[in-house]
Design a protein around this motif. Structure first.
Motif, PDB file in Angstrom:
ATOM      1  N   UNK A  84       0.781  -1.197  -0.042  1.00 50.91           N
ATOM      2  CA  UNK A  84       0.029   0.151  -0.113  1.00 50.91           C
ATOM      3  C   UNK A  84       1.059   1.210  -0.007  1.00 50.91           C
ATOM      4  N   UNK A  85       1.912   1.081   0.906  1.00 54.04           N
ATOM      5  CA  UNK A  85       2.812   2.374   0.815  1.00 54.04           C
ATOM      6  C   UNK A  85       3.534   2.697  -0.489  1.00 54.04           C
ATOM      7  N   UNK A  86       3.731   1.590  -1.140  1.00 56.70           N
ATOM      8  CA  UNK A  86       4.608   1.900  -2.602  1.00 56.70           C
ATOM      9  C   UNK A  86       3.564   2.020  -3.670  1.00 56.70           C
ATOM     10  N   UNK A  87       2.430   2.043  -3.367  1.00 58.33           N
ATOM     11  CA  UNK A  87       1.161   2.214  -4.206  1.00 58.33           C
ATOM     12  C   UNK A  87       1.083   1.163  -5.382  1.00 58.33           C
ATOM     13  N   UNK A  88       1.311  -0.078  -4.874  1.00 58.53           N
ATOM     14  CA  UNK A  88       1.565  -1.257  -5.858  1.00 58.53           C
ATOM     15  C   UNK A  88      -0.029  -1.968  -5.925  1.00 58.53           C
ATOM     16  N   UNK A  89      -0.377  -1.961  -4.703  1.00 65.41           N
ATOM     17  CA  UNK A  89      -1.842  -2.649  -4.533  1.00 65.41           C
ATOM     18  C   UNK A  89      -2.683  -2.036  -5.372  1.00 65.41           C
ATOM     19  N   UNK A  90      -3.424  -3.206  -6.004  1.00 67.87           N
ATOM     20  CA  UNK A  90      -4.701  -2.776  -6.964  1.00 67.87           C
ATOM     21  C   UNK A  90      -4.275  -2.043  -8.236  1.00 67.87           C
ATOM     22  N   UNK A  91      -3.138  -1.523  -8.364  1.00 72.30           N
ATOM     23  CA  UNK A  91      -2.706  -0.892  -9.410  1.00 72.30           C
ATOM     24  C   UNK A  91      -1.916  -1.938 -10.438  1.00 72.30           C
ATOM     25  N   UNK A  92      -0.657  -2.208  -9.821  1.00 74.60           N
ATOM     26  CA  UNK A  92       0.274  -3.282 -10.621  1.00 74.60           C
ATOM     27  C   UNK A  92       0.193  -4.708 -10.079  1.00 74.60           C
ATOM     28  N   UNK A  93      -0.502  -4.801  -8.773  1.00 72.55           N
ATOM     29  CA  UNK A  93      -0.449  -6.129  -8.074  1.00 72.55           C
ATOM     30  C   UNK A  93      -2.043  -6.275  -7.970  1.00 72.55           C
ATOM     31  N   UNK A  94      -2.373  -7.203  -8.743  1.00 72.00           N
ATOM     32  CA  UNK A  94      -3.880  -7.772  -8.728  1.00 72.00           C
ATOM     33  C   UNK A  94      -4.211  -8.791  -7.689  1.00 72.00           C
ATOM     34  N   UNK A  95      -3.238  -9.596  -7.289  1.00 73.26           N
ATOM     35  CA  UNK A  95      -3.439 -10.887  -6.431  1.00 73.26           C
ATOM     36  C   UNK A  95      -2.167 -11.060  -5.466  1.00 73.26           C
ATOM     37  N   UNK A  96      -2.260 -11.060  -4.099  1.00 73.34           N
ATOM     38  CA  UNK A  96      -1.395 -11.366  -3.109  1.00 73.34           C
ATOM     39  C   UNK A  96      -1.707 -12.690  -2.554  1.00 73.34           C
ATOM     40  N   UNK A  97      -0.573 -13.847  -2.426  1.00 76.49           N
ATOM     41  CA  UNK A  97      -0.809 -14.910  -1.872  1.00 76.49           C
ATOM     42  C   UNK A  97      -0.278 -15.128  -0.656  1.00 76.49           C
ATOM     43  N   UNK A  98      -0.718 -15.152   0.580  1.00 79.89           N
ATOM     44  CA  UNK A  98      -0.128 -15.808   1.672  1.00 79.89           C
ATOM     45  C   UNK A  98      -0.275 -17.083   1.948  1.00 79.89           C
ATOM     46  N   UNK A  99       0.785 -17.684   2.380  1.00 80.84           N
ATOM     47  CA  UNK A  99       0.723 -19.080   2.879  1.00 80.84           C
ATOM     48  C   UNK A  99       0.103 -19.084   4.452  1.00 80.84           C
ATOM     49  N   UNK A 119     -10.885  -8.915  -2.542  1.00 81.72           N
ATOM     50  CA  UNK A 119     -10.641  -9.996  -3.470  1.00 81.72           C
ATOM     51  C   UNK A 119      -9.099 -10.181  -4.051  1.00 81.72           C
ATOM     52  N   UNK A 120      -8.483  -9.016  -3.720  1.00 87.07           N
ATOM     53  CA  UNK A 120      -6.994  -8.929  -4.003  1.00 87.07           C
ATOM     54  C   UNK A 120      -6.009 -10.139  -3.287  1.00 87.07           C
ATOM     55  N   UNK A 121      -6.846 -10.581  -2.269  1.00 85.57           N
ATOM     56  CA  UNK A 121      -6.030 -11.302  -1.206  1.00 85.57           C
ATOM     57  C   UNK A 121      -6.337 -12.857  -1.566  1.00 85.57           C
ATOM     58  N   UNK A 122      -5.296 -13.584  -1.569  1.00 85.74           N
ATOM     59  CA  UNK A 122      -5.290 -15.275  -1.626  1.00 85.74           C
ATOM     60  C   UNK A 122      -4.884 -15.810  -0.603  1.00 85.74           C
ATOM     61  N   UNK A 123      -5.370 -16.993   0.117  1.00 87.60           N
ATOM     62  CA  UNK A 123      -4.885 -17.477   0.892  1.00 87.60           C
ATOM     63  C   UNK A 123      -4.481 -19.004   0.269  1.00 87.60           C
ATOM     64  N   UNK A 124      -3.151 -19.285   0.617  1.00 88.40           N
ATOM     65  CA  UNK A 124      -2.806 -20.775   0.206  1.00 88.40           C
ATOM     66  C   UNK A 124      -2.547 -21.640   1.386  1.00 88.40           C
TER      67      UNK A 124
END
Length: 506
Positions: free
Chosen positions: A324-339, A366-371
């Protein structure tokens, strides 16, 4: 019944019997011998009879009370096996006897793998029944001279006098493990459990009871960390390993509390479209003295010692904050996966933890994915299902990691709200040469397509692997061929370079 009421009941019974005796015994004697010269002698016999009967009752009451007190001090209240204190005392006597007669002696520590599932997901009563059944199997398997104890919860100890390793001990241990594996509880008959074991030998591993117990306990801990249902024999090298792990665990707790861990990001790609589809967030630990500690060393340690939830919370909070701080979420990053681990779904607060972490998101969830791995899901399927259903209602996506390595992948897909499967890197590694792996990957892809699931192949390191996967129908890739895990500042540079590349190609 309380001690006061029990004592009052005994006193009342004594008074009642005394009243009956005095009232009727004198009348009886006067009836049959009122004029007899033997009346005085009969009165004496009557008195002695009363004393004998009351003495017998007093003995019985005292015996039962003292026996109960002894059982409480010497025995485990649930299984009636020896408790730890008595086991150590009896073991010390057996060690002295073994020393005097130049005999060997073996100590086995047993732990039921995954026992907490019964208490947390079935009932405490079912857990008690299981432990009683384990105690019964131990009694049947061991000879009469063996000392058997329950140390607490699901940990048991066995001492085998005049026994040699492996001839006497190993067959017995394997028999015990088989017996425990066949125990079923009526409330949940599909559950079965293994038992891990640690062994120590007298006089090789110690000459005192506490030394042998500690040695067997260290061996047990190593067995539990190696493989469920396995056993380990204590040795000096093992002691050094466990000591090192104890220090590492202490440092890990400190690193979590002081937020000294870091996160890195590994991009995922759709190669045919030359675009980044998402990121997998990974945790890293740079120890101030030991340097980089591999995740394969500290993640299992965290899971075994109840620290993994703290790591999961840190990774989610840190990654969301950085992206969020670097402005990547939702703009350049559409999915973030966490183990996530099976432990992340234990307890009533697990859902609240995820909700609290994801509340940091500035936009849609919806940008969040749980692995989660299939093996982790199966450890606590009902708990995992309940939490994931609540999270998916808010848009969170779910990925099944290491797909194909478990025993019931299709059933897991049916029961959980899975949107993505990840082909395990063990299948990708030899996919070009190994026909069996290639067939399995094609089967996974065909099944995913039929179920409308997204597929990501992980561990892609060569062009040959990538080409084979693309021809088989896989569209998304993750691996060193495309990008290594990187910190946030390198990720920013990587994404900017990727954008420039895309503009040049267009």
């Amino acid at each position: 019944m309380s001690p006061r009421r029990a004592a009052a009941a005994i006193a009342f019974l004594y008074l009642f019997l005394g009243y009956i005796w005095i009232s009727f015994s004198d009348r009886f004697l006067l009836t049959i011998a009122a004029e007899s010269s033997y009346l005085t002698e009969l009165q004496t016999y009557k008195g002695w009879t009363y004393v004998t009967i009351t003495a017998g009752l007093l003995y019985l009451l005292a015996y039962r009370a003292l026996q109960r007190e002894r059982n409480l001090s010497e025995r485990d209240g649930l299984t009636l096996l020896l408790n730890r204190h008595m086991f150590e005392r009896e073991l010390a006597s057996e060690i002295q006897y073994a020393h005097d007669n130049q005999q060997n002696l073996s100590v086995i520590m047993l732990n039921i793998d995954g026992f907490k599932q019964i208490n947390s997901h079935v009932s405490l009563e079912a857990g008690d029944k299981f432990l009683i059944a384990v105690a019964g199997e131990l009694r049947e398997a061991c000879h009469q001279q063996a000392l058997i104890a329950r140390f607490g919860n699901d940990e048991f100890a066995i001492a085998l006098p005049d026994s040699t390793w492996p001839d006497d001990v190993l067959p017995l241990l394997q028999q015990i493990q088989r017996r425990i594996a066949h125990i079923r509880i009526s409330e949940s008959p599909q559950l079965s459990f293994t038992a891990s074991a640690g062994l120590a030998l007298y006089p090789r591993d110690g000459s005192a009871a506490s030394e042998l117990i500690d040695a067997a306990d260290l061996a047990l801990e190593q067995a539990r960390q190696t493989e469920r249902g396995s056993y380990k024999l204590y040795n000096a090298e093992l002691s050094a390993i466990m000591s090192n792990k104890a220090r590492l665990l202490f440092d890990l707790k400190s690193a979590i509390e002081k937020r000294q861990l870091t996160v890195v990001y590994q991009p995922q790609f759709c190669v045919s479209e030359n675009r980044m589809t998402g990121l997998e967030v990974l945790v890293r630990w740079n120890h101030p003295e030991r340097g980089i500690i591999p995740p394969c060393d500290f993640i299992p340690l965290a899971e075994q010692n109840g620290l993994i939830c703290g790591i999961t919370d840190f990774v989610m909070q840190q990654a969301i904050s950085e992206l969020t701080e670097y402005g990547l979420l939702y703009r350049d990053v559409q999915r973030v996966s966490f183990n996530v681990s099976a432990a992340d779904f234990n307890g009533n607060e697990s859902c609240d933890r995820f909700l609290s972490n994801l509340a940091l998101l500035p936009g849609d969830w919806s940008v969040i994915e749980l692995e989660l791995t299939e093996s982790a899901a199966l450890l606590n399927l009902e708990g995992v299902k309940q939490v994931l259903e609540k999270l998916t209602e808010k848009g969170v996506q779910v990925s099944l990691d290491d797909f194909g390595t478990g025993y019931s992948s299709l059933n897991t897909l049916r029961l959980l709200p899975i949107k993505e499967v990840k082909i395990d890197q063990s299948f990708v590694k030899d996919i070009v040469q190994n026909k069996q792996d290639a067939k399995l990957v094609k089967t996974i892809l065909a099944m995913a397509q039929a179920l409308h699931l997204r597929v990501v192949a992980e561990g892609v390191e060569t062009h040959a692997q990538a080409n084979y996967l693309m021809k088989a129908g896989c569209e998304e890739f993750q691996g060193y061929l495309y990008a290594r895990p990187m910190p946030i500042n390198h990720l920013v540079t990587f994404i900017n370079n990727l954008k420039q590349q895309q503009r040049a190609q267009s």
